[in-house]
Design a protein around this motif. Sequence first.
Motif, PDB file in Angstrom:
ATOM      1  N   THR A   1       0.693  -1.255   0.013  1.00  0.00           N
ATOM      2  CA  THR A   1      -0.130   0.112   0.001  1.00  0.00           C
ATOM      3  C   THR A   1       0.658   1.349   0.149  1.00  0.00           C
ATOM      4  OG1 THR A   1      -1.780  -1.077   1.241  1.00  0.00           O
ATOM      5  CG2 THR A   1      -1.893   1.370   1.349  1.00  0.00           C
ATOM      6  N   LEU A   2       1.774   1.276   0.738  1.00  0.00           N
ATOM      7  CA  LEU A   2       2.724   2.408   1.048  1.00  0.00           C
ATOM      8  C   LEU A   2       3.352   2.628  -0.555  1.00  0.00           C
ATOM      9  CD1 LEU A   2       4.771   2.195   4.230  1.00  0.00           C
ATOM     10  CD2 LEU A   2       3.473   4.016   3.430  1.00  0.00           C
ATOM     11  N   ASP A   3       3.958   1.587  -1.327  1.00  0.00           N
ATOM     12  CA  ASP A   3       4.460   1.519  -2.504  1.00  0.00           C
ATOM     13  C   ASP A   3       3.405   2.188  -3.559  1.00  0.00           C
ATOM     14  OD1 ASP A   3       6.886   0.382  -1.515  1.00  0.00           O
ATOM     15  OD2 ASP A   3       6.334  -1.549  -1.920  1.00  0.00           O
ATOM     16  N   TRP A   4       2.405   1.605  -3.441  1.00  0.00           N
ATOM     17  CA  TRP A   4       1.202   1.960  -4.542  1.00  0.00           C
ATOM     18  C   TRP A   4       0.904   3.516  -4.302  1.00  0.00           C
ATOM     19  CZ3 TRP A   4      -0.434   0.019  -9.121  1.00  0.00           C
ATOM     20  CH2 TRP A   4      -0.201  -1.097  -9.360  1.00  0.00           C
ATOM     21  N   PHE A   5       0.534   4.041  -3.006  1.00  0.00           N
ATOM     22  CA  PHE A   5      -0.198   5.208  -2.807  1.00  0.00           C
ATOM     23  C   PHE A   5       0.345   6.271  -2.070  1.00  0.00           C
ATOM     24  CE2 PHE A   5      -3.273   1.726  -3.471  1.00  0.00           C
ATOM     25  CZ  PHE A   5      -3.798   2.023  -4.405  1.00  0.00           C
ATOM     26  N   ALA A   6       1.812   5.957  -1.432  1.00  0.00           N
ATOM     27  CA  ALA A   6       2.122   7.193  -0.784  1.00  0.00           C
ATOM     28  C   ALA A   6       3.148   8.047  -1.956  1.00  0.00           C
ATOM     29  CB  ALA A   6       3.393   6.650   0.281  1.00  0.00           C
ATOM     30  N   PRO A   7       3.157   9.511  -1.593  1.00  0.00           N
ATOM     31  CA  PRO A   7       3.818  10.228  -2.570  1.00  0.00           C
ATOM     32  C   PRO A   7       5.221  10.264  -2.713  1.00  0.00           C
ATOM     33  CG  PRO A   7       3.352  11.358  -0.335  1.00  0.00           C
ATOM     34  CD  PRO A   7       2.666  10.007  -0.165  1.00  0.00           C
ATOM     35  N   GLY A   8       5.623   8.965  -3.360  1.00  0.00           N
ATOM     36  CA  GLY A   8       7.141   8.785  -3.545  1.00  0.00           C
ATOM     37  C   GLY A   8       7.937   7.952  -2.653  1.00  0.00           C
ATOM     38  N   ALA A   9       9.170   7.859  -2.832  1.00  0.00           N
ATOM     39  CA  ALA A   9      10.185   7.386  -1.601  1.00  0.00           C
ATOM     40  C   ALA A   9      10.302   8.149  -0.515  1.00  0.00           C
ATOM     41  CB  ALA A   9      11.567   7.020  -2.492  1.00  0.00           C
ATOM     42  N   ALA A  10      10.261   9.467  -0.738  1.00  0.00           N
ATOM     43  CA  ALA A  10      10.302  10.368   0.518  1.00  0.00           C
ATOM     44  C   ALA A  10       8.931  10.244   1.331  1.00  0.00           C
ATOM     45  CB  ALA A  10      10.501  11.830   0.153  1.00  0.00           C
ATOM     46  N   GLY A  11       7.756   9.986   0.707  1.00  0.00           N
ATOM     47  CA  GLY A  11       6.631   9.939   1.402  1.00  0.00           C
ATOM     48  C   GLY A  11       6.334   8.495   2.231  1.00  0.00           C
ATOM     49  N   ARG A  12       7.037   7.663   1.497  1.00  0.00           N
ATOM     50  CA  ARG A  12       7.020   6.211   2.291  1.00  0.00           C
ATOM     51  C   ARG A  12       7.965   6.298   3.609  1.00  0.00           C
ATOM     52  NH1 ARG A  12       7.155   4.626  -3.139  1.00  0.00           N
ATOM     53  NH2 ARG A  12       9.313   4.280  -3.334  1.00  0.00           N
ATOM     54  N   ALA A  13       9.131   6.730   3.500  1.00  0.00           N
ATOM     55  CA  ALA A  13       9.902   6.996   4.530  1.00  0.00           C
ATOM     56  C   ALA A  13       9.031   7.763   5.642  1.00  0.00           C
ATOM     57  CB  ALA A  13      11.303   7.587   4.044  1.00  0.00           C
ATOM     58  N   ALA A  14       8.533   8.855   5.274  1.00  0.00           N
ATOM     59  CA  ALA A  14       7.929   9.925   6.209  1.00  0.00           C
ATOM     60  C   ALA A  14       7.072   9.059   7.001  1.00  0.00           C
ATOM     61  CB  ALA A  14       7.315  10.905   5.561  1.00  0.00           C
ATOM     62  N   TYR A  15       6.037   8.196   6.428  1.00  0.00           N
ATOM     63  CA  TYR A  15       5.014   7.497   6.926  1.00  0.00           C
ATOM     64  C   TYR A  15       5.685   6.566   7.895  1.00  0.00           C
ATOM     65  CZ  TYR A  15       0.774   8.619   4.347  1.00  0.00           C
ATOM     66  OH  TYR A  15      -0.536   9.301   3.735  1.00  0.00           O
ATOM     67  N   ARG A  16       6.582   5.899   7.554  1.00  0.00           N
ATOM     68  CA  ARG A  16       7.333   4.933   8.629  1.00  0.00           C
ATOM     69  C   ARG A  16       7.978   5.786   9.725  1.00  0.00           C
ATOM     70  NH1 ARG A  16       6.002  -0.236   7.982  1.00  0.00           N
ATOM     71  NH2 ARG A  16       6.223  -1.085   5.614  1.00  0.00           N
ATOM     72  N   ARG A  17       8.630   6.889   9.373  1.00  0.00           N
ATOM     73  CA  ARG A  17       9.147   7.678  10.638  1.00  0.00           C
ATOM     74  C   ARG A  17       8.143   8.123  11.627  1.00  0.00           C
ATOM     75  NH1 ARG A  17      12.273  10.025   6.735  1.00  0.00           N
ATOM     76  NH2 ARG A  17      10.853  11.887   6.507  1.00  0.00           N
ATOM     77  N   ALA A  18       6.790   8.645  11.031  1.00  0.00           N
ATOM     78  CA  ALA A  18       5.901   9.343  11.705  1.00  0.00           C
ATOM     79  C   ALA A  18       5.272   8.236  12.421  1.00  0.00           C
ATOM     80  CB  ALA A  18       4.960  10.191  10.726  1.00  0.00           C
ATOM     81  N   HIS A  19       5.164   6.954  11.984  1.00  0.00           N
ATOM     82  CA  HIS A  19       4.067   5.960  12.781  1.00  0.00           C
ATOM     83  C   HIS A  19       5.153   4.592  12.923  1.00  0.00           C
ATOM     84  CE1 HIS A  19       0.794   8.412  11.596  1.00  0.00           C
ATOM     85  NE2 HIS A  19       1.103   8.838  10.466  1.00  0.00           N
ATOM     86  N   PRO A  20       6.177   4.664  13.595  1.00  0.00           N
ATOM     87  CA  PRO A  20       6.870   3.779  13.888  1.00  0.00           C
ATOM     88  C   PRO A  20       6.268   2.346  14.544  1.00  0.00           C
ATOM     89  CG  PRO A  20       7.568   5.451  15.583  1.00  0.00           C
ATOM     90  CD  PRO A  20       6.239   5.935  14.321  1.00  0.00           C
ATOM     91  N   THR A  21       5.337   2.651  15.457  1.00  0.00           N
ATOM     92  CA  THR A  21       4.616   1.600  16.003  1.00  0.00           C
ATOM     93  C   THR A  21       3.354   1.062  15.404  1.00  0.00           C
ATOM     94  OG1 THR A  21       3.656   2.957  17.506  1.00  0.00           O
ATOM     95  CG2 THR A  21       5.803   2.059  18.135  1.00  0.00           C
ATOM     96  N   ALA A  22       2.737   1.820  14.202  1.00  0.00           N
ATOM     97  CA  ALA A  22       1.803   1.320  13.459  1.00  0.00           C
ATOM     98  C   ALA A  22       1.684   0.051  13.132  1.00  0.00           C
ATOM     99  CB  ALA A  22       1.370   2.191  12.545  1.00  0.00           C
ATOM    100  N   ASP A  23       0.482  -0.748  13.573  1.00  0.00           N
ATOM    101  CA  ASP A  23       0.266  -2.264  13.068  1.00  0.00           C
ATOM    102  C   ASP A  23      -0.113  -1.892  11.523  1.00  0.00           C
ATOM    103  OD1 ASP A  23      -2.814  -2.378  12.697  1.00  0.00           O
ATOM    104  OD2 ASP A  23      -2.468  -1.393  14.486  1.00  0.00           O
ATOM    105  N   PRO A  24       0.220  -3.079  10.745  1.00  0.00           N
ATOM    106  CA  PRO A  24      -0.303  -3.277   9.481  1.00  0.00           C
ATOM    107  C   PRO A  24      -1.470  -2.583   9.059  1.00  0.00           C
ATOM    108  CG  PRO A  24       1.022  -5.270  10.028  1.00  0.00           C
ATOM    109  CD  PRO A  24       0.602  -4.354  11.341  1.00  0.00           C
ATOM    110  N   THR A  25      -2.664  -3.070   9.623  1.00  0.00           N
ATOM    111  CA  THR A  25      -3.881  -2.649   9.378  1.00  0.00           C
ATOM    112  C   THR A  25      -4.148  -1.132   9.367  1.00  0.00           C
ATOM    113  OG1 THR A  25      -5.122  -4.679  10.047  1.00  0.00           O
ATOM    114  CG2 THR A  25      -6.495  -2.527   9.942  1.00  0.00           C
TER     115      THR A  25
END
Length: 516
Positions: free
Chosen positions: A346-370
């Motif tokens: 889902t991150l690969d398809w819909f996040a705004p680019g590689a920087a966006g994917r990384a930003a989601y991971r940094r901002a939500h490090p403990t988020a479960d997959p759902t």
Amino acid sequence: MTNTGSDGGSGPRRAPEVRTTGGRLRGRWHGDLAVFLGIPYARPPVGPLHLAPPTPARPWDGVREADAFGESPPQSRALGPIAGPESATGSGDWLTVNVWTPAPAATGLPVLVWIYGGVYLIGTSDGPTYDGTALARRGAVVVTFNYRLGAEGFGHFDGALPNRGLLDQVAALRWVRENAAAFGGDPDRVTVFGESAGAGSIAALLAMPRAAGLFHRAVAQSVPGPFYGPALASDIAAAVAAGLGAAPTLAALAPVDPGALRDAADAVLRALERYEPRWGRAARARMPFAPVVDGEVLPYAPWEALRRGASRDVELMVGHTRDETRLFTALAGRIGRITEEEAAATLDWFAPGAAGRAAYRRAHPTADPTTLHDLVMSDWLFRMPSLHLARAHTAGGGTSYTYELTWEAPGMGGVLGACHGLDVPLVFGTLRGGIAALLLGEEPTAEAVALSAEMGDAWVAFAGAGDPGWAPHCPGKRLTRVLSARPHTAPYPEETSRRIWTDHEFTALEPVTGAD
């Protein structure tokens, strides 16, 4: 619907009658409201008019009974039981409007015109969810109507005018402008409001020269991001036509029965995974149809058009729910079952680019997959398109108001959060039956009743005077109405997502470059 009440105690009250541009109508009393249903605003788009733009309805002689909804347009069957009812008569009398008015003899009431959602595949003005009774009792004329869906309304066929579903909406709004006064409404105070695909339609109408002047305010509830370019829309249309063994042209498809055209589109919908290499996110999101930025009917994607100043004189209220796509995850039985691999995809398809994917991971490090999956999909599909529409309108010189619904739906065991569609029964005040039973449970809570009153009052106030009761959205403060158990105004709540998407441009989707 039956007559209720009496005329001064001397017997049953006479049914309300009005004169429209098409002829006289006889409605029914519903308590203190006059209700008129199934009024044609265009001729049935079948036979020689199949896949054509809407043609004005023929006038009638005498008094026409307006006491039953018109037929629903063909509904996708691939989406299961959530589709609306379909008539089996085959008359194609889909293009009708319905009116609720507290005072047909009055003048100057604000007019609220509802545009339904449904992935551009399903939807109808028939049914309990879009009943205009509660909103009309707040002091407005309420109008609902049907428009064409799926391949009928949005199939991009060679030789056919594109965006026929949007042109139906324009025709319905012309009817409102010409007839609002007959029902006590003010043709110079028309507000369109809609949710999901209805909000996407409103975003398109704001960008369409043919819709200019037909409405004065707009409420866009959960604006979907997908709009399609001509190449992508044509490729999808070709796949639909291939299922019928036909060319994707008006000449080849106009003779096809609308039900068969719907079935061919459903076959494509059921096989969208097969088309992912070519259609990319359109296929991955399971959306075979959307408004087409064709350069004629819709010259630009809404965000670009509003930045250019389109509809700057139209006051706009736009917002979304906090947990938009949690409803879809719940209905699919996937709450707590999304895998890490799926969330990463889902991150690969819909996040705004590689920087966006990384930003989601940094901002939500403990988020479960759902949680991560729902967050990214909610942002891409509804939340950020809605925020960016307000931002674009403000940049183009318009006035925007924003809101976020954070009150959590108690239905389905409380797993839905503040999900997609929750705002609809709350705004309409239709808190029992239909979708409300799924979202709110069989009996609404006191909190639901109070929040519904708050939202209904705000929508009608906005329609009446252009002020919903909170400050406009502006780039610095980004003030937003938070619709919760205790509604309040605060800076935009989804600041993390806003920052991730701040430089993203929502544009028309096209086929994936280099795909087979």
